[in-house]
Design a protein around this motif. Structure first.
Motif, short mmCIF file in Angstrom:
data_model
loop_
_atom_site.label_atom_id
_atom_site.label_comp_id
_atom_site.label_asym_id
_atom_site.label_seq_id
_atom_site.Cartn_x
_atom_site.Cartn_y
_atom_site.Cartn_z
N GLU A 174 0.79 -1.25 0.09
CA GLU A 174 -0.05 -0.06 0.21
C GLU A 174 0.93 1.19 -0.14
O GLU A 174 0.45 2.15 -0.54
N LEU A 198 1.00 4.47 -2.71
CA LEU A 198 1.14 5.61 -2.56
C LEU A 198 2.12 6.57 -3.08
O LEU A 198 2.21 7.56 -3.43
N LYS A 256 2.41 9.70 -5.78
CA LYS A 256 3.08 10.98 -5.25
C LYS A 256 4.02 11.19 -6.46
O LYS A 256 4.20 12.48 -6.90
N TYR A 311 -4.53 17.01 -1.92
CA TYR A 311 -5.22 15.84 -1.95
C TYR A 311 -6.78 16.49 -1.66
O TYR A 311 -7.63 16.17 -2.65
N ILE A 334 -6.50 0.61 -4.08
CA ILE A 334 -5.88 1.05 -2.64
C ILE A 334 -6.96 0.34 -1.70
O ILE A 334 -7.87 0.16 -1.68
N PHE A 340 -4.84 7.10 4.20
CA PHE A 340 -4.11 7.45 3.25
C PHE A 340 -3.72 8.86 3.40
O PHE A 340 -2.63 9.55 2.96
#
Length: 796
Positions: free
Chosen positions: A197, A201, A205, A223, A272, A279
């Motif tokens: 995970e 992420l 990014k 975000y 996800i 998150f």
């Protein structure tokens, strides 16, 4: 006071610091543009700045010290010629900001003891703290420079100097671990699943920050704002598509998967698997880091260290300690243009080190050419030239630097870094998570991931097949057995027709032949594909043969193996197999401590081999033939006697057949005449006994001859070794730079061994000097441009 504006007319631009009109060259326009920035945005007055300030006592070979723009803390400091505060060097916008290209300004900044150094090409501006504790002064990138109002605020200046833009790997590693803990605490995932995970992420990014060219960091607020915009303005337009049902978090990951689709980092079904609040918490932790603008070695090594802590234990076998990886790579010394492979790549440690190792050679070579060409172009009388002549030289230097910089760009087709990242680094791993992790790891380290595949390392796959590689570095699984019932299956076939056409175009008929290893043996035992498969099922043995097959003639390999694998009496046939195909160029015994943290229980050795060249194959074959002839001659009388005995037995076989046939014919007649029957029957029994005795004698002689040939074969081996004699260096290391807990130790002996072996290798000329192709620059129509490839001797 009105803002300072740029003034241009008739091909000239006004320079307020010079109070004169100069030719409007690309560099001059950038310089005047940045002067307006300094005046309008930062509040510096023209009276505390100066343009093109020079000093004539710079050392030859470091460039003529010159500063495009110099800023003092005040006008009085300028008048008194006190230390400069900020030095700026400008380049035309086609010259990418690489600090080594801004040598004149940096030399002046160092000489003038400036606090800050700025590089700009208008499109990109970087700020550096000039650290006076180092000679020459060290540059450390920071996020900004002070404004005119802040020049005397010591506290604020210290804050700015401490706001380094390029974070340390320790900071990043700690942050990644904190993110990992957020997922484990909030979402209760296993360490491996939590790592997956975080990887998703991180790549979301990276994609965001690449899209924004490093100008924006993917933050919590970015975000939240984007999610609100998505719900309000984007999502309504997606009605009727499968994207409509996705939350913004999942939508963002879907677009990230698309961005990295060619890298095959994620499965189509991946999504996800953490809560949105997890998150957002992770985004907040990562806010301090801009991954698109961070040095590859910083984020790459941090990512690798994070990998080690995440997978240590159950998946520890996929990680070779970095001290060992560094040592093995430096021993084999891969060169530019050589093709490198790890068929059991795990997290990609060997591939990454090889990539970085060769990249440094390329970067060093480019720096050397830049310096040499710049000195040649400036000449010895640069300071005595007119301004126009200096401008022309400066423009030519910029063109030269821009041309050479393209060689360092992995996105420029045909560049040296493009060739390295796309055509020289290959790996496979049978574990899907590790294959994906290896690709991610390589992206973090600066590309070179396209040749990594999820595949059985014993089977051919795209770009990984026999006699393809110059260098192989690997830590194969060992202490395990391959099941004799394991079959090559349809699932092992490569079925992507589009990609097959691509590889056929790249590798030609060799690729078609490579695919036959799988396609022609569906349903057959995997072991049957290997010569040693009939004598051993050990994974290390099979991978040793696999690596030898993958190598080109003269190619070299380094492997982590169980200690003594080549001395094990039960594996004598294995040693003999390799002795007839490769030279052992080094065996290094290392402490078992090195792999204990990764769960290993077998003491390892590092074994290095070089596959025979064509000439060495001929030499070995000649030595073998001579040895066989010499030893056979010593036993020739025994051979002749046994062969003669067998021949006599064969002759007697035919004679006895005839005698038996004749006796049987006579017996028929005797029975009709009813006379002499008993005597002939006794004669037949005697002949049959002679046949049995002769058969036994023949069998015994054949067995004796076979035993004699075995004795000869054993006696031949030491004779071959004596004739094909070469030195096998053996080293024993007591400290390999890592403890049983995985921590660094204080007295790593491996670097010393590298130095000693390099000298030995050079003295013995263990492998040939390589010839590689690389681009170079040449003056064409007054400009320096990249020209066609040429061959260059690496030792030349």
């Amino acid at each position: 006071m009105a803002d300072l504006e740029i003034q241009e007319k008739d091909g000239k631009i006004y320079c307020p610091l010079k109070k004169a009109w100069h030719v409007s060259t690309p560099e001059e326009r950038v310089r005047q543009y940045y002067i307006t920035i300094l005046a309008n945005k930062y509040g510096y007055s023209l009276e505390q700045m100066e343009q093109e300030l020079k000093v004539n006592n710079s050392k030859r070979g470091q460039g003529k010290a010159r500063a495009d723009i110099v800023i003092w803390k005040s006008e009085q400091d300028k008048i008194d010629r006190k230390a400069a505060f900020i030095v700026v060097e400008c380049k035309a916008e086609n010259v990418k900001v690489r600090v080594e290209d801004y040598y004149q300004g940096f030399n002046y900044a160092s000489w003038a003891h400036a606090d800050f150094f700025v590089t700009t090409n208008e499109k990109e501006t970087k700020y550096f703290n000039v650290d006076p504790a180092y000679l020459p002064q060290k540059l450390e990138e920071v996020v900004a420079i002070p404004t005119a109002k802040e020049v005397n605020d010591a506290v604020r200046i210290e804050q700015i100097k401490n706001q380094t833009k390029l974070f340390t790997r320790d900071e990043f590693t700690k942050t990644l671990r904190a993110c990992h803990n957020i997922i484990r605490n909030n979402d209760k995932l296993s360490p491996e699943a939590a790592f997956d995970e975080i990887s998703k992420l991180l790549f979301m990014k990276i994609r965001f920050e690449r899209d924004n060219k490093g100008m924006k960091v993917f933050t919590k607020q970015e975000y939240i704002d984007a999610a609100q915009n998505h719900e309000k303005n984007v999502r309504p337009g997606l009605k009727g598509t499968d994207l409509y049902s996705l939350s913004y978090m999942q939508f963002l990951f879907r677009t990230t998967k698309e961005f990295f689709k060619d890298d095959k980092l994620f499965d189509d079904k991946d999504e996800i698997n953490i809560r949105e609040n997890s998150f957002i918490q992770i985004l907040e932790k990562l806010e301090a880091f801009n991954l698109s603008d961070t040095q590859d070695d910083v984020k790459g090594i941090a990512f690798e260290e994070f990998l080690g802590t995440t997978f240590r234990g159950e998946l520890g076998q996929f990680f070779t300690p970095r001290t060992v990886v560094d040592f093995m790579t430096e021993i084999l010394d891969p060169q530019e243009g050589e093709v490198i492979c790890d068929p059991t790549c795990g997290s990609g440690g060997f591939l990454i080190k090889a990539f970085e190792y060769v990249r440094e050679k390329i970067e060093s070579d480019v720096r050397f050419h830049k310096d040499a060409l710049r000195m040649e172009m400036e000449g010895d009388d640069y300071d005595s030239l007119s301004e126009d002549e200096q401008i022309k030289i400066s423009q030519a230097i910029d063109d030269m630097q821009a041309a050479l910089n393209t060689e360092l760009d992995t996105s420029v087709e045909g560049s040296r870094m493009y060739q390295l990242s796309r055509n020289c680094i290959y790996g496979t791993d049978a574990n899907p998570r590790m294959a994906r992790t290896s690709k991610m790891n390589m992206i973090m380290h600066g590309d070179g991931h396209g040749g990594v595949h999820h595949h059985d390392g014993l089977l051919n796959v795209n770009g990984i097949f026999e006699e393809r590689f110059d260098v192989i570095l690997t830590n194969p699984p060992f202490g395990q057995n391959i099941d004799r019932n394991q079959l090559v299956s349809e699932a092992d076939k490569f079925t992507n027709e589009e990609m097959k056409k691509k590889y056929q175009g790249k590798y030609g008929s060799a690729y078609d032949e490579a695919l036959r290893q799988v396609e022609d043996h569906i349903g057959e035992s995997l072991l049957s594909l290997y010569d040693l498969g009939s004598s051993s099922t050990l994974t290390e043995v099979l991978f040793m043969e696999r690596c030898l097959r993958l190598l080109k003639k003269g190619g070299r390999m380094g492997m982590v193996l169980p200690e003594g694998v080549l001395n094990n009496k039960n594996l004598q046939s294995v040693r003999e197999y390799f002795e007839g195909r490769a030279k052992i160029i080094l065996i290094c015994s290392i402490p078992q401590d090195v792999f204990i943290a990764a769960g290993a229980t077998v003491k390892p050795s590092l074994v290095f081999m070089k596959k025979f060249t064509t000439e060495e194959e001929k030499q070995y074959a000649k030595c073998k033939e001579e040895a066989i002839n010499e030893v056979t001659a010593l036993h020739q009388s025994e051979i002749d006697a046994l062969e003669n005995k067998i021949s006599k037995c064969d002759t007697l076989v035919e004679s006895l057949k005839d005698d038996l046939k004749d006796a049987r014919e006579r017996l028929k007649k005797a029975k009709k005449a009813n006379t002499n029957i008993s005597a002939i029957e006794k004669e037949i029994v005697t002949i049959q006994q002679e046949q049995r005795d002769n058969k036994e004698n023949r069998k015994k002689a054949i067995k004796e001859l076979e035993e004699l040939h075995k004795i000869i074969a054993e006696e031949v081996k030491p004779v071959i070794k004596k004739k094909f004699d070469y030195e096998i260096p053996i080293a024993k290391i007591d400290d390999a730079g890592i403890t049983t807990t995985g921590a660094a130790s204080d007295e790593n002996q491996l670097p010393t061994l590298v130095t000693e072996y390099r000298e030995y290798c050079s003295d013995k000329q263990l492998w040939d000097t390589k010839i590689v192709n690389f681009s170079y620059v040449k003056k064409v129509d007054g400009f320096y441009r990249v020209e066609a490839n040429r061959e260059v001797n690496l030792n030349g």
